[in-house]
Design a protein around this motif. Structure first.
Motif, PDB file in Angstrom:
ATOM      1  N   SER B  71       0.810  -1.223   0.000  1.00 34.75           N
ATOM      2  CA  SER B  71       0.000   0.000   0.000  1.00 34.75           C
ATOM      3  C   SER B  71       0.844   1.274   0.000  1.00 34.75           C
ATOM      4  O   SER B  71       0.565   2.203  -0.751  1.00 34.75           O
ATOM      5  CB  SER B  71      -0.963  -0.007   1.183  1.00 34.75           C
ATOM      6  OG  SER B  71      -0.235  -0.100   2.376  1.00 34.75           O
ATOM      7  N   PHE B  72       1.870   1.334   0.842  1.00 34.70           N
ATOM      8  CA  PHE B  72       2.672   2.570   0.835  1.00 34.70           C
ATOM      9  C   PHE B  72       4.170   2.300   0.766  1.00 34.70           C
ATOM     10  O   PHE B  72       4.988   3.170   1.049  1.00 34.70           O
ATOM     11  CB  PHE B  72       2.326   3.472   2.042  1.00 34.70           C
ATOM     12  CG  PHE B  72       2.589   2.876   3.374  1.00 34.70           C
ATOM     13  CD1 PHE B  72       3.848   2.956   3.963  1.00 34.70           C
ATOM     14  CD2 PHE B  72       1.584   2.224   4.068  1.00 34.70           C
ATOM     15  CE1 PHE B  72       4.088   2.392   5.199  1.00 34.70           C
ATOM     16  CE2 PHE B  72       1.820   1.658   5.312  1.00 34.70           C
ATOM     17  CZ  PHE B  72       3.077   1.741   5.875  1.00 34.70           C
ATOM     18  N   GLY B  73       4.542   1.088   0.396  1.00 32.09           N
ATOM     19  CA  GLY B  73       5.945   0.758   0.127  1.00 32.09           C
ATOM     20  C   GLY B  73       6.829   0.619   1.342  1.00 32.09           C
ATOM     21  O   GLY B  73       8.046   0.859   1.267  1.00 32.09           O
ATOM     22  N   ALA B  74       6.249   0.209   2.492  1.00 29.65           N
ATOM     23  CA  ALA B  74       7.091   0.012   3.689  1.00 29.65           C
ATOM     24  C   ALA B  74       8.152  -1.048   3.421  1.00 29.65           C
ATOM     25  O   ALA B  74       7.930  -1.974   2.630  1.00 29.65           O
ATOM     26  CB  ALA B  74       6.205  -0.416   4.859  1.00 29.65           C
ATOM     27  N   ASP B  75       9.296  -0.908   4.082  1.00 34.03           N
ATOM     28  CA  ASP B  75      10.386  -1.875   3.894  1.00 34.03           C
ATOM     29  C   ASP B  75       9.957  -3.260   4.395  1.00 34.03           C
ATOM     30  O   ASP B  75       9.188  -3.368   5.339  1.00 34.03           O
ATOM     31  CB  ASP B  75      11.626  -1.419   4.680  1.00 34.03           C
ATOM     32  CG  ASP B  75      12.157  -0.101   4.148  1.00 34.03           C
ATOM     33  OD1 ASP B  75      11.968   0.169   2.940  1.00 34.03           O
ATOM     34  OD2 ASP B  75      12.737   0.671   4.939  1.00 34.03           O
ATOM     35  N   TRP B  76      10.562  -4.283   3.762  1.00 36.93           N
ATOM     36  CA  TRP B  76      10.189  -5.649   4.145  1.00 36.93           C
ATOM     37  C   TRP B  76      10.591  -5.956   5.587  1.00 36.93           C
ATOM     38  O   TRP B  76       9.898  -6.696   6.273  1.00 36.93           O
ATOM     39  CB  TRP B  76      10.812  -6.674   3.183  1.00 36.93           C
ATOM     40  CG  TRP B  76       9.962  -6.827   1.958  1.00 36.93           C
ATOM     41  CD1 TRP B  76      10.264  -6.407   0.697  1.00 36.93           C
ATOM     42  CD2 TRP B  76       8.661  -7.415   1.895  1.00 36.93           C
ATOM     43  NE1 TRP B  76       9.227  -6.682  -0.161  1.00 36.93           N
ATOM     44  CE2 TRP B  76       8.226  -7.308   0.548  1.00 36.93           C
ATOM     45  CE3 TRP B  76       7.802  -7.992   2.812  1.00 36.93           C
ATOM     46  CZ2 TRP B  76       6.989  -7.781   0.119  1.00 36.93           C
ATOM     47  CZ3 TRP B  76       6.574  -8.459   2.384  1.00 36.93           C
ATOM     48  CH2 TRP B  76       6.178  -8.351   1.053  1.00 36.93           C
ATOM     49  N   TRP B  77      11.717  -5.382   6.048  1.00 42.12           N
ATOM     50  CA  TRP B  77      12.125  -5.657   7.444  1.00 42.12           C
ATOM     51  C   TRP B  77      11.051  -5.183   8.419  1.00 42.12           C
ATOM     52  O   TRP B  77      10.819  -5.808   9.452  1.00 42.12           O
ATOM     53  CB  TRP B  77      13.495  -5.014   7.772  1.00 42.12           C
ATOM     54  CG  TRP B  77      13.519  -3.509   7.792  1.00 42.12           C
ATOM     55  CD1 TRP B  77      13.927  -2.695   6.799  1.00 42.12           C
ATOM     56  CD2 TRP B  77      13.109  -2.643   8.870  1.00 42.12           C
ATOM     57  NE1 TRP B  77      13.801  -1.377   7.147  1.00 42.12           N
ATOM     58  CE2 TRP B  77      13.307  -1.321   8.426  1.00 42.12           C
ATOM     59  CE3 TRP B  77      12.607  -2.848  10.153  1.00 42.12           C
ATOM     60  CZ2 TRP B  77      13.006  -0.217   9.227  1.00 42.12           C
ATOM     61  CZ3 TRP B  77      12.311  -1.758  10.944  1.00 42.12           C
ATOM     62  CH2 TRP B  77      12.515  -0.450  10.485  1.00 42.12           C
ATOM     63  N   PHE B  78      10.366  -4.057   8.038  1.00 40.70           N
ATOM     64  CA  PHE B  78       9.303  -3.530   8.900  1.00 40.70           C
ATOM     65  C   PHE B  78       8.101  -4.492   8.890  1.00 40.70           C
ATOM     66  O   PHE B  78       7.486  -4.750   9.933  1.00 40.70           O
ATOM     67  CB  PHE B  78       8.881  -2.136   8.420  1.00 40.70           C
ATOM     68  CG  PHE B  78       7.738  -1.560   9.212  1.00 40.70           C
ATOM     69  CD1 PHE B  78       7.920  -1.118  10.515  1.00 40.70           C
ATOM     70  CD2 PHE B  78       6.457  -1.481   8.666  1.00 40.70           C
ATOM     71  CE1 PHE B  78       6.858  -0.608  11.257  1.00 40.70           C
ATOM     72  CE2 PHE B  78       5.393  -0.973   9.403  1.00 40.70           C
ATOM     73  CZ  PHE B  78       5.599  -0.532  10.706  1.00 40.70           C
ATOM     74  N   VAL B  79       7.805  -5.027   7.685  1.00 38.93           N
ATOM     75  CA  VAL B  79       6.698  -5.982   7.563  1.00 38.93           C
ATOM     76  C   VAL B  79       6.981  -7.210   8.436  1.00 38.93           C
ATOM     77  O   VAL B  79       6.114  -7.668   9.210  1.00 38.93           O
ATOM     78  CB  VAL B  79       6.492  -6.410   6.081  1.00 38.93           C
ATOM     79  CG1 VAL B  79       5.464  -7.539   5.978  1.00 38.93           C
ATOM     80  CG2 VAL B  79       6.066  -5.221   5.250  1.00 38.93           C
TER      81      VAL B  79
END
Lengths: 159, 195
Positions: B71-79
């Motif tokens: 949705s807003f391109g958050a980094d994968w580490w954050f996911v």
């Protein structure tokens, strides 16, 4: 009717008066008795599978009933279908002379703390010291000391 | 001696009054067992449905984590960190509530049960504190992720941040209210035992 339903029905038939008395001693009005009675029955139903017969069924039911009374949320509004108990005596009516003695007994027991109330109730039900101690979670020796104290408290209340 | 005799007489009267209540109840039907089986069976089913719904909601929230990236391109580490945090929260809640599980009603004595309620209350307070710290860190990092990945369109950036803050505040209020409800119930039980 399934086998477990039959067993549950028989269990309630045999012990409903005992469950009712416990609920009555821990309630403030008839509505609360109804709710408590229903909660205890649901817990018994849910616990039937886990009951392996290590203890006497009567002790097991007392344990559930007392723990449910302790855990009962008096403020919560009960939703959905509810059991309406069919009791023709209004135990909360002080005007009824028939209930006067019972009402006074109820009032005095109700002034005791929860644990003491549980102890005296089980004693009145005629359970042995070992059984009461097991349900409450104290030693039989400690129980006899507590019972003496409760008796004195009840006597003082009458005075 | 006199006092002892008086107490015994008093107790005998108490037992007689109690027997009066029991004999009165003996004459009553109290409850229609067949009707009771019907209602209790349905209520027990409702409890299972609520538990199932809770598990499904947790699973759904867990699978929603990748949407932060898409949705807003958050980094994968954050996911991954979000998914891990949710898993930890679910496990801790499961363990905490498991310690005052309904099955304890069948196996524990009255005092053991009240002790477990006290322990549960203490652990809940500690967990609530940790939970708020975790939430503040997570919301801050989420805000930062929204900020850095939506630099081209200021309107979208501020709108997303605003919505995030609104959701965080709403979540915190709901969480606090639920926490207070649990605490009130515990306090009620503990005060009954200690009175």
């Amino acid at each position: 009717m399934k086998a477990d339903e039959k067993f549950f029905t028989q269990l309630i038939r045999d012990h409903k008066r005992m469950i009712y008395t416990v609920c009555y001693m821990f309630s403030k009005d008839q509505e609360q008795v109804n709710d408590l009675f229903q909660d205890v029955c649901i817990k018994i139903w849910n616990g039937l599978e886990s009951f392996k017969g290590q203890s006497d069924i009567k002790t097991w039911i007392y344990r559930i009933a007392l723990n449910v009374c302790l855990n009962f949320d008096k403020k919560e509004k009960r939703k959905g279908e509810r059991i309406q108990l069919d009791v023709n005596i209004n135990l909360y009516d002080e005007q009824d002379s028939k209930n006067l003695q019972v009402g006074q007994l109820y009032k005095r027991i109700n002034r005791l703390g929860l644990v003491d109330r549980g102890i005296i109730l089980l004693w009145l039900e005629g359970l042995s010291y070992e059984e009461i101690a097991d349900i409450i979670g104290i030693t039989p020796k400690n129980l006899s000391v507590k019972l003496v104290r409760i008796r004195e408290q009840l006597k003082q209340m009458k005075n | 001696m006199e006092n002892e005799r008086e107490i015994m007489a008093e107790m005998a009267q108490l037992k007689a009054d109690y027997q009066e209540l029991k004999s009165e109840l003996e004459k009553q039907q109290i409850v229609n067992e067949n009707k009771l089986v019907h209602i209790v069976g349905r209520k027990a089913g409702d409890i299972r449905k609520v538990k199932f719904t809770e598990i499904m909601c947790a699973a759904l929230a867990f699978t929603c984590c990748p949407s932060f990236h898409y949705s807003f391109g958050a980094d994968w580490w954050f996911v991954y960190a979000t998914a891990a945090m949710m898993a930890v929260c679910a496990i801790v809640s499961f363990v905490l509530y498991g310690r005052v599980d309904a099955s304890h009603l069948f196996t524990k004595s009255l005092l053991e049960y009240s002790q477990s309620i006290k322990r549960f209350r203490r652990n809940m307070i500690n967990w609530e504190r940790i939970g708020y710290v975790l939430m503040i860190i997570w919301v801050s990092v989420l805000g930062y992720q929204i900020w850095i990945h939506n630099s081209e369109e200021q309107a979208v950036r501020y709108l997303t941040l605003g919505l995030m803050l609104l959701a965080a505040v709403t979540g915190a209020i709901i969480g606090y209210r639920l926490f207070r409800k649990v605490m009130d119930t515990c306090d009620d039980i503990i005060s009954q035992i200690e009175e």
